[in-house]
Each structure stands twice: as C-alpha cells, then as structure tokens.
Design a protein around this motif. Structure first.
Motif, PDB file in Angstrom:
ATOM      1  N   SER A  87       0.817  -1.212   0.000  1.00  0.00           N
ATOM      2  CA  SER A  87       0.000   0.000   0.000  1.00  0.00           C
ATOM      3  C   SER A  87       0.851   1.263   0.000  1.00  0.00           C
ATOM      4  O   SER A  87       0.344   2.344  -0.257  1.00  0.00           O
ATOM      5  N   TYR A  88       2.133   1.129   0.268  1.00  0.00           N
ATOM      6  CA  TYR A  88       3.025   2.282   0.234  1.00  0.00           C
ATOM      7  C   TYR A  88       3.573   2.518  -1.178  1.00  0.00           C
ATOM      8  O   TYR A  88       4.283   3.477  -1.417  1.00  0.00           O
ATOM      9  N   LEU A  89       3.233   1.645  -2.080  1.00  0.00           N
ATOM     10  CA  LEU A  89       3.651   1.757  -3.483  1.00  0.00           C
ATOM     11  C   LEU A  89       2.448   2.116  -4.341  1.00  0.00           C
ATOM     12  O   LEU A  89       1.307   1.982  -3.897  1.00  0.00           O
ATOM     13  N   PRO A  90       2.656   2.538  -5.574  1.00  0.00           N
ATOM     14  CA  PRO A  90       1.509   2.763  -6.453  1.00  0.00           C
ATOM     15  C   PRO A  90       0.715   1.459  -6.614  1.00  0.00           C
ATOM     16  O   PRO A  90       1.260   0.360  -6.476  1.00  0.00           O
ATOM     17  N   ALA A  91      -0.572   1.593  -6.890  1.00  0.00           N
ATOM     18  CA  ALA A  91      -1.429   0.421  -7.073  1.00  0.00           C
ATOM     19  C   ALA A  91      -0.834  -0.496  -8.147  1.00  0.00           C
ATOM     20  O   ALA A  91      -0.285  -0.028  -9.153  1.00  0.00           O
ATOM     21  N   MET A  92      -0.936  -1.805  -7.911  1.00  0.00           N
ATOM     22  CA  MET A  92      -0.396  -2.773  -8.865  1.00  0.00           C
ATOM     23  C   MET A  92      -1.310  -2.894 -10.082  1.00  0.00           C
ATOM     24  O   MET A  92      -2.532  -2.843  -9.952  1.00  0.00           O
ATOM     25  N   SER A  93      -0.702  -3.074 -11.219  1.00  0.00           N
ATOM     26  CA  SER A  93      -1.461  -3.346 -12.444  1.00  0.00           C
ATOM     27  C   SER A  93      -1.921  -4.805 -12.410  1.00  0.00           C
ATOM     28  O   SER A  93      -1.460  -5.596 -11.577  1.00  0.00           O
ATOM     29  N   GLN A  94      -2.802  -5.169 -13.327  1.00  0.00           N
ATOM     30  CA  GLN A  94      -3.268  -6.557 -13.399  1.00  0.00           C
ATOM     31  C   GLN A  94      -2.102  -7.510 -13.667  1.00  0.00           C
ATOM     32  O   GLN A  94      -2.065  -8.619 -13.135  1.00  0.00           O
ATOM     33  N   GLU A  95      -1.160  -7.080 -14.471  1.00  0.00           N
ATOM     34  CA  GLU A  95       0.011  -7.926 -14.759  1.00  0.00           C
ATOM     35  C   GLU A  95       0.885  -8.100 -13.510  1.00  0.00           C
ATOM     36  O   GLU A  95       1.412  -9.187 -13.266  1.00  0.00           O
ATOM     37  N   GLU A  96       1.031  -7.047 -12.728  1.00  0.00           N
ATOM     38  CA  GLU A  96       1.822  -7.151 -11.491  1.00  0.00           C
ATOM     39  C   GLU A  96       1.128  -8.048 -10.464  1.00  0.00           C
ATOM     40  O   GLU A  96       1.792  -8.830  -9.772  1.00  0.00           O
ATOM     41  N   ILE A  97      -0.199  -7.957 -10.391  1.00  0.00           N
ATOM     42  CA  ILE A  97      -0.950  -8.855  -9.505  1.00  0.00           C
ATOM     43  C   ILE A  97      -0.768 -10.292  -9.969  1.00  0.00           C
ATOM     44  O   ILE A  97      -0.551 -11.193  -9.167  1.00  0.00           O
ATOM     45  N   ARG A  98      -0.824 -10.495 -11.274  1.00  0.00           N
ATOM     46  CA  ARG A  98      -0.629 -11.836 -11.838  1.00  0.00           C
ATOM     47  C   ARG A  98       0.745 -12.396 -11.439  1.00  0.00           C
ATOM     48  O   ARG A  98       0.874 -13.568 -11.100  1.00  0.00           O
TER      49      ARG A  98
END
Length: 115
Positions: free
Chosen positions: A20-31
């Motif tokens: 949460s201290y980083l920018p929101a993850m993209s769908q690829e980063e979540i993957r």
C-alpha cells in the motif's frame, strides 16, 4: 525517513500492508504476485472487509483457501468474483505456507471505496 501521513481520522490516507506504500499494482503485477505464491507452493486464499474495518484483525474469508490450486487464472477469477460480489470492500490475496503454518504473502489487490 518519510512520514506517510496515514491517520485513522482520514480513511483515504490509511496504509495497509507493504504494497500500500507503493503505487497500485497493475493486473500484470498482480498476476506476477499470484505466480510467486503458486511457485512457492503456498495455498492462495481471498479475504475481504469493509474499508471502515480495515484496521481490525478479522477479515471475511471468501470461500475456503484454494488448497493445492496452481491455475493462476482460476485464482484471479476468484479474486475478481469476490470483488464483484463486494465492490465497496477491500479484497486481499493471501499465500498460506503449509510448512511454517503462517502467511507467506498478504496483499490488498482491490481497494474499496473510502468514506
């Protein structure tokens, strides 16, 4: 050192867990995070809670943990189903480590609406 100005009185400023201290993850980063959990042999699980109860230790479990699940698309589909069923809630992905009997990973992948 940086103060992140996270305050209980300001729901939009609250930080939760490491990512949460980083920018929101993209769908690829979540993957990639799901692939990491699966690659470690951890059991994925999905939990959710209302934003006002974010700081409580209890989150609702979405179904049972996905014991032995290795299909990344299936895990992501369950996370999406939880998010669609609870659109205003925070949704987090957990990787349970059988051997240490603890959470090996835990991250919020959908953020609910703040008050």
């Amino acid at each position: 050192m940086q103060d992140y100005h996270s305050r209980l009185s300001d729901p939009a400023s609250r930080k939760f867990e490491t990512f949460s201290y980083l920018p929101a993850m993209s769908q690829e980063e979540i993957r990639k995070q799901v692939a990491y959990i699966v690659g470690k042999g951890w059991n994925p699980a999905i939990e959710h809670t209302e934003p006002q109860y974010l700081m409580d230790s209890y989150w609702y479990m979405w179904k049972l943990p996905m014991f032995g699940e290795t299909d990344i698309d299936r895990i992501l589909a369950e996370a999406e189903a939880c998010h669609k069923a609870n659109p205003d809630n925070h949704v987090r992905l957990i990787g349970y480590d059988n051997f240490s009997q603890s959470q090996g990973a835990s991250m919020v992948i959908y953020r609910g609406k703040t008050v």
